[in-house]
Design a protein around this motif. Structure first.
Motif, PDB file in Angstrom:
ATOM      1  N   PRO A   1     -11.186  -2.863   9.570  1.00  0.00           N
ATOM      2  CA  PRO A   1     -10.611  -3.730  10.605  1.00  0.00           C
ATOM      3  C   PRO A   1     -10.521  -5.197  10.208  1.00  0.00           C
ATOM      4  O   PRO A   1      -9.898  -5.992  10.911  1.00  0.00           O
ATOM      5  CB  PRO A   1     -11.577  -3.550  11.786  1.00  0.00           C
ATOM      6  N   GLU A   2     -11.130  -5.574   9.078  1.00  0.00           N
ATOM      7  CA  GLU A   2     -11.122  -6.967   8.642  1.00  0.00           C
ATOM      8  C   GLU A   2      -9.952  -7.303   7.728  1.00  0.00           C
ATOM      9  O   GLU A   2      -9.828  -8.450   7.287  1.00  0.00           O
ATOM     10  CB  GLU A   2     -12.434  -7.299   7.925  1.00  0.00           C
ATOM     11  N   ILE A   3      -9.104  -6.321   7.419  1.00  0.00           N
ATOM     12  CA  ILE A   3      -7.956  -6.600   6.559  1.00  0.00           C
ATOM     13  C   ILE A   3      -7.092  -7.674   7.216  1.00  0.00           C
ATOM     14  O   ILE A   3      -6.738  -7.569   8.389  1.00  0.00           O
ATOM     15  CB  ILE A   3      -7.140  -5.310   6.313  1.00  0.00           C
ATOM     16  N   PRO A   4      -6.736  -8.732   6.497  1.00  0.00           N
ATOM     17  CA  PRO A   4      -5.959  -9.832   7.100  1.00  0.00           C
ATOM     18  C   PRO A   4      -4.543  -9.409   7.429  1.00  0.00           C
ATOM     19  O   PRO A   4      -3.941  -8.578   6.749  1.00  0.00           O
ATOM     20  CB  PRO A   4      -5.972 -10.905   6.004  1.00  0.00           C
ATOM     21  N   TRP A   5      -4.016  -9.977   8.497  1.00  0.00           N
ATOM     22  CA  TRP A   5      -2.628  -9.721   8.892  1.00  0.00           C
ATOM     23  C   TRP A   5      -1.971 -11.070   9.141  1.00  0.00           C
ATOM     24  O   TRP A   5      -2.320 -11.791  10.074  1.00  0.00           O
ATOM     25  CB  TRP A   5      -2.564  -8.838  10.126  1.00  0.00           C
TER      26      TRP A   5
END
Length: 264
Positions: A166-170
């Protein structure tokens, strides 16, 4: 060498917009935006970050006789715009191409009637400072036309990528936080007296992996491309699974633009 850089730059820009070939709407974003803008004739127009000049394929017919100043931070991008506008440049009174960083605008006070900044103000080092400078170089009753995105822009891709982490940057979330559809009007209201907001109602039905992967690699290159490159097989599996359910994956490009007017 310059030709090679031009090809690379053009590929990068085209990769960003190829995803929108899968639009279910009857108009591209720039076609829609051009149709929403009132006709303008004989004005001094400045575009900040002109990209590949795609907007002008539809807008220049409605804005004939203008004195146009096209700017971008990269000379190679200016070459792309010059090439795109060449067949219709006679519709303008004049067209100039200048390398300009909009974080440091070199123009005199009250130089332009209209300034355009499409999908780029969120790259500014200091958004309020850039908006103040734009206000300074606009003439009384001048207009700033600027497009941007919402936090949920292409959120379906963010959900898919974050299934395990859930910490993958967008990028859309960061860009919209700096200058997006939710806060842009408030940021503009510091300097401008009237702000109108328009939102593009559209969806994408994408049935091919390549444009999605290309978009992730080129558009999110600063924050996400490394992860995409390392996890390409995983991403392809997830996209294939999503597309197999109905033959395509539905994406929502939450985009729109503001028209901000300077007082008389």
């Amino acid at each position: 060498m310059k030709q090679s850089l031009n090809i690379q730059m053009e590929d990068e820009i085209e990769s960003r917009i190829r995803l929108y070939d899968f639009s279910t709407g009857k108009q591209t974003f720039f076609q829609w935006q051009a149709g929403m803008l009132p006709p303008v004739n004989g004005a001094d127009v400045l575009e900040l970050g002109c990209g590949n000049g795609a907007l002008w394929r539809d807008l220049i017919l409605r804005w004939s006789g203008c004195r146009m100043t096209m700017t971008d931070i990269a000379d190679d991008v200016l070459d792309l715009t010059r090439h795109a506008l060449a067949p219709m440049s006679d519709l303008a009174e004049s067209v100039k191409y200048l390398p300009v960083d909009f974080n440091n605008l070199p123009f005199s006070d009250e130089s332009f009637d209209v300034i355009i900044a499409n999908h780029n103000l969120y790259y500014a080092l200091d958004v309020p400072s850039v908006l103040s400078a734009i206000h300074r170089i606009l003439r009384p009753e001048g207009r700033l036309i600027c497009s941007t995105i919402g936090r949920d822009h292409l959120c379906e891709l963010a959900v898919l990528l974050r299934a395990d982490d859930p910490e993958i940057p967008w990028g859309a979330e960061n860009w919209a936080e700096k200058f997006g559809l939710d806060n842009g009007a408030d940021l503009l209201a510091v300097d401008f007296q009237r702000i109108d907001q328009f939102e593009y109602d559209n969806s994408l039905h994408v049935n091919s992996l390549e444009p999605v992967l290309s978009y992730l690699m080129k558009t999110m290159k600063g924050s996400l491309s490394g992860w995409v490159a390392d996890n390409q097989v995983l991403i392809e599996d997830r996209l294939n699974e999503a597309m197999s359910k109905r033959g395509y994956i539905r994406l929502t490009p939450h985009s729109g633009f503001f028209i901000a007017r300077k007082s008389s």
